[in-house]
Design a protein around this motif. Structure first.
Motif, PDB file in Angstrom:
ATOM      1  N   ASN A   1      18.873  14.414  -0.309  1.00  0.00           N
ATOM      2  CA  ASN A   1      18.226  13.919  -0.700  1.00  0.00           C
ATOM      3  C   ASN A   1      17.255  13.724  -1.562  1.00  0.00           C
ATOM      4  OD1 ASN A   1      15.578  15.940  -1.923  1.00  0.00           O
ATOM      5  ND2 ASN A   1      17.445  16.967  -3.428  1.00  0.00           N
ATOM      6  N   CYS A   2      16.411  12.889  -1.135  1.00  0.00           N
ATOM      7  CA  CYS A   2      16.293  11.560  -1.693  1.00  0.00           C
ATOM      8  C   CYS A   2      15.311  12.123  -2.997  1.00  0.00           C
ATOM      9  CB  CYS A   2      14.698  11.002  -1.015  1.00  0.00           C
ATOM     10  SG  CYS A   2      14.312   9.653  -1.452  1.00  0.00           S
ATOM     11  N   GLY A   3      14.402  11.115  -4.093  1.00  0.00           N
ATOM     12  CA  GLY A   3      14.299  11.756  -5.690  1.00  0.00           C
ATOM     13  C   GLY A   3      12.849  10.962  -5.117  1.00  0.00           C
ATOM     14  N   TYR A   4      12.145  10.202  -3.614  1.00  0.00           N
ATOM     15  CA  TYR A   4      10.563   9.261  -4.089  1.00  0.00           C
ATOM     16  C   TYR A   4       9.959  11.066  -3.081  1.00  0.00           C
ATOM     17  CZ  TYR A   4      11.707   5.500  -5.459  1.00  0.00           C
ATOM     18  OH  TYR A   4      12.516   4.577  -6.315  1.00  0.00           O
ATOM     19  N   TRP A   5       8.796  10.736  -2.978  1.00  0.00           N
ATOM     20  CA  TRP A   5       8.044  11.305  -2.152  1.00  0.00           C
ATOM     21  C   TRP A   5       6.476  10.691  -2.293  1.00  0.00           C
ATOM     22  CZ3 TRP A   5       8.345  13.055  -7.491  1.00  0.00           C
ATOM     23  CH2 TRP A   5       7.673  13.324  -8.097  1.00  0.00           C
ATOM     24  N   PHE A   6       5.609  10.725  -1.082  1.00  0.00           N
ATOM     25  CA  PHE A   6       5.054  10.346  -1.008  1.00  0.00           C
ATOM     26  C   PHE A   6       3.676  11.463  -1.004  1.00  0.00           C
ATOM     27  CE2 PHE A   6       7.795   6.766   0.799  1.00  0.00           C
ATOM     28  CZ  PHE A   6       7.187   5.789   0.530  1.00  0.00           C
ATOM     29  N   GLU A   7       2.470  10.780  -1.300  1.00  0.00           N
ATOM     30  CA  GLU A   7       2.063  11.322  -1.877  1.00  0.00           C
ATOM     31  C   GLU A   7       0.159  11.822  -0.376  1.00  0.00           C
ATOM     32  OE1 GLU A   7      -2.544   9.092  -3.899  1.00  0.00           O
ATOM     33  OE2 GLU A   7      -0.655   9.821  -5.078  1.00  0.00           O
TER      34      GLU A   7
ATOM     35  N   LYS B   1       0.928  -0.801  -0.322  1.00  0.00           N
ATOM     36  CA  LYS B   1       0.100  -0.100  -0.582  1.00  0.00           C
ATOM     37  C   LYS B   1       0.929   1.047   0.170  1.00  0.00           C
ATOM     38  CE  LYS B   1      -4.006  -2.134   2.218  1.00  0.00           C
ATOM     39  NZ  LYS B   1      -4.903  -1.739   3.280  1.00  0.00           N
ATOM     40  N   GLN B   2       1.960   1.304   0.572  1.00  0.00           N
ATOM     41  CA  GLN B   2       3.249   1.846   0.686  1.00  0.00           C
ATOM     42  C   GLN B   2       3.789   2.423  -0.790  1.00  0.00           C
ATOM     43  OE1 GLN B   2       1.880   4.291   3.560  1.00  0.00           O
ATOM     44  NE2 GLN B   2       3.817   4.757   3.507  1.00  0.00           N
ATOM     45  N   LEU B   3       3.807   1.816  -1.051  1.00  0.00           N
ATOM     46  CA  LEU B   3       4.378   2.089  -2.817  1.00  0.00           C
ATOM     47  C   LEU B   3       3.556   1.860  -3.921  1.00  0.00           C
ATOM     48  CD1 LEU B   3       7.116  -1.999  -2.560  1.00  0.00           C
ATOM     49  CD2 LEU B   3       7.450   0.543  -2.159  1.00  0.00           C
ATOM     50  N   GLN B   4       2.201   1.813  -3.582  1.00  0.00           N
ATOM     51  CA  GLN B   4       2.059   2.558  -4.216  1.00  0.00           C
ATOM     52  C   GLN B   4       1.023   4.118  -4.283  1.00  0.00           C
ATOM     53  OE1 GLN B   4      -2.021   0.712  -3.941  1.00  0.00           O
ATOM     54  NE2 GLN B   4      -1.484  -1.491  -4.610  1.00  0.00           N
ATOM     55  N   ARG B   5       1.470   4.289  -3.281  1.00  0.00           N
ATOM     56  CA  ARG B   5       1.348   6.344  -3.149  1.00  0.00           C
ATOM     57  C   ARG B   5       2.820   6.893  -2.856  1.00  0.00           C
ATOM     58  NH1 ARG B   5       1.309   6.428   2.797  1.00  0.00           N
ATOM     59  NH2 ARG B   5       1.301   9.243   2.317  1.00  0.00           N
ATOM     60  N   ARG B   6       3.693   5.881  -3.558  1.00  0.00           N
ATOM     61  CA  ARG B   6       5.579   6.466  -2.983  1.00  0.00           C
ATOM     62  C   ARG B   6       5.614   7.127  -4.864  1.00  0.00           C
ATOM     63  NH1 ARG B   6      10.269   3.488  -3.039  1.00  0.00           N
ATOM     64  NH2 ARG B   6       9.131   2.276  -5.107  1.00  0.00           N
ATOM     65  N   HIS B   7       5.886   8.031  -5.462  1.00  0.00           N
ATOM     66  CA  HIS B   7       6.087   8.781  -6.283  1.00  0.00           C
ATOM     67  C   HIS B   7       7.575   9.208  -6.729  1.00  0.00           C
ATOM     68  CE1 HIS B   7       1.644   7.915  -7.365  1.00  0.00           C
ATOM     69  NE2 HIS B   7       1.661   9.471  -6.124  1.00  0.00           N
ATOM     70  N   GLY B   8       7.983   9.206  -7.518  1.00  0.00           N
ATOM     71  CA  GLY B   8       8.895   9.403  -7.907  1.00  0.00           C
ATOM     72  C   GLY B   8      10.795   8.478  -8.587  1.00  0.00           C
ATOM     73  N   THR B   9      11.458   8.730  -8.526  1.00  0.00           N
ATOM     74  CA  THR B   9      12.644   7.563  -8.836  1.00  0.00           C
ATOM     75  C   THR B   9      13.969   8.380  -7.935  1.00  0.00           C
ATOM     76  OG1 THR B   9      13.960   6.825 -10.712  1.00  0.00           O
ATOM     77  CG2 THR B   9      13.839   9.336 -10.359  1.00  0.00           C
ATOM     78  N   CYS B  10      14.529   7.018  -7.579  1.00  0.00           N
ATOM     79  CA  CYS B  10      15.823   7.308  -7.205  1.00  0.00           C
ATOM     80  C   CYS B  10      16.941   8.030  -8.005  1.00  0.00           C
ATOM     81  CB  CYS B  10      16.486   5.521  -6.740  1.00  0.00           C
ATOM     82  SG  CYS B  10      18.015   5.494  -5.971  1.00  0.00           S
ATOM     83  N   LEU B  11      17.686   9.125  -7.063  1.00  0.00           N
ATOM     84  CA  LEU B  11      18.676   9.564  -7.019  1.00  0.00           C
ATOM     85  C   LEU B  11      20.245   9.538  -7.068  1.00  0.00           C
ATOM     86  CD1 LEU B  11      17.615  13.147  -5.872  1.00  0.00           C
ATOM     87  CD2 LEU B  11      16.744  12.490  -8.257  1.00  0.00           C
ATOM     88  N   GLN B  12      19.907   8.389  -6.136  1.00  0.00           N
ATOM     89  CA  GLN B  12      21.545   6.904  -6.876  1.00  0.00           C
ATOM     90  C   GLN B  12      22.333   7.995  -5.936  1.00  0.00           C
ATOM     91  OE1 GLN B  12      22.994   4.400  -9.466  1.00  0.00           O
ATOM     92  NE2 GLN B  12      20.529   4.570 -10.231  1.00  0.00           N
ATOM     93  N   CYS B  13      21.566   8.547  -4.609  1.00  0.00           N
ATOM     94  CA  CYS B  13      22.688   9.544  -3.762  1.00  0.00           C
ATOM     95  C   CYS B  13      24.091   8.942  -3.073  1.00  0.00           C
ATOM     96  CB  CYS B  13      21.703  10.525  -3.111  1.00  0.00           C
ATOM     97  SG  CYS B  13      20.911   9.667  -2.043  1.00  0.00           S
ATOM     98  N   ALA B  14      23.131   7.635  -3.084  1.00  0.00           N
ATOM     99  CA  ALA B  14      23.716   6.578  -1.957  1.00  0.00           C
ATOM    100  C   ALA B  14      23.807   7.273  -0.775  1.00  0.00           C
ATOM    101  CB  ALA B  14      25.082   6.503  -2.089  1.00  0.00           C
ATOM    102  N   THR B  15      23.119   7.954   0.234  1.00  0.00           N
ATOM    103  CA  THR B  15      22.913   8.383   1.124  1.00  0.00           C
ATOM    104  C   THR B  15      22.468   7.197   2.401  1.00  0.00           C
ATOM    105  OG1 THR B  15      22.302  10.937   0.487  1.00  0.00           O
ATOM    106  CG2 THR B  15      21.644  10.166   2.835  1.00  0.00           C
TER     107      THR B  15
END
Length: 151
Positions: A145-151, A84-98
């Protein structure tokens, strides 16, 4: 004011470490040392600042480790919640390695801070990250800085 040092005003005599000074790692060597109150205060303030920075660092590491445990628990025991959480997740990985360095450095992370198995078979915890907004908050707290966000 003090015998033998009357010509030096605003000085006080320190003999041994106080309990506070021992805790703060400010230890005056045994014996009598003459210091200005302001110099001693600055030394204590500097040590308190260093201690505060150390505690903040420890607090952040504990927070990151707790986040790893939380994610592992969610992945293994609450897979429906994760879906359910992954359905709410948008964006992409920036591969920042944080997220690869939260509580320990991932063994698959190269010297150039690139995941050596990103396109291959990554562990589930990696491929599902972030699961919640708390994970994104952890990335921000770690300076990333994560490339993902949740609605």
């Amino acid at each position: 004011m003090l015998s033998g040092k009357a010509n030096i005003p605003q000085y006080h005599q320190t003999t041994l470490c106080s309990d506070f000074a021992i805790i703060a790692r400010v230890c005056i060597p045994p014996g009598k040392i003459w210091q200005t109150p302001s110099a001693y205060s600055l030394e204590i303030m500097h040590t308190i600042s260093q201690t505060s920075n150390l505690l903040s660092s420890i607090s952040l590491r504990v927070r990151m480790f707790a986040g790893k445990l939380r994610r592992q628990f969610l992945i293994f025991f609450l897979p429906g919640y994760v879906r359910k959480q992954l359905q709410r997740r948008h964006g992409t990985c920036l591969q920042c390695a944080t997220c690869c360095k939260f509580s320990y450095r991932c063994p698959f992370l190269t010297r150039d801070m690139i995941c050596s198995i990103y396109t291959k078979r990554r562990p589930r915890a990696c491929s599902l990250f972030p699961i919640t907004q708390a994970d994104i908050d952890d990335v921000k707290a770690s300076g990333g800085n994560c490339g993902y966000w949740f609605e």
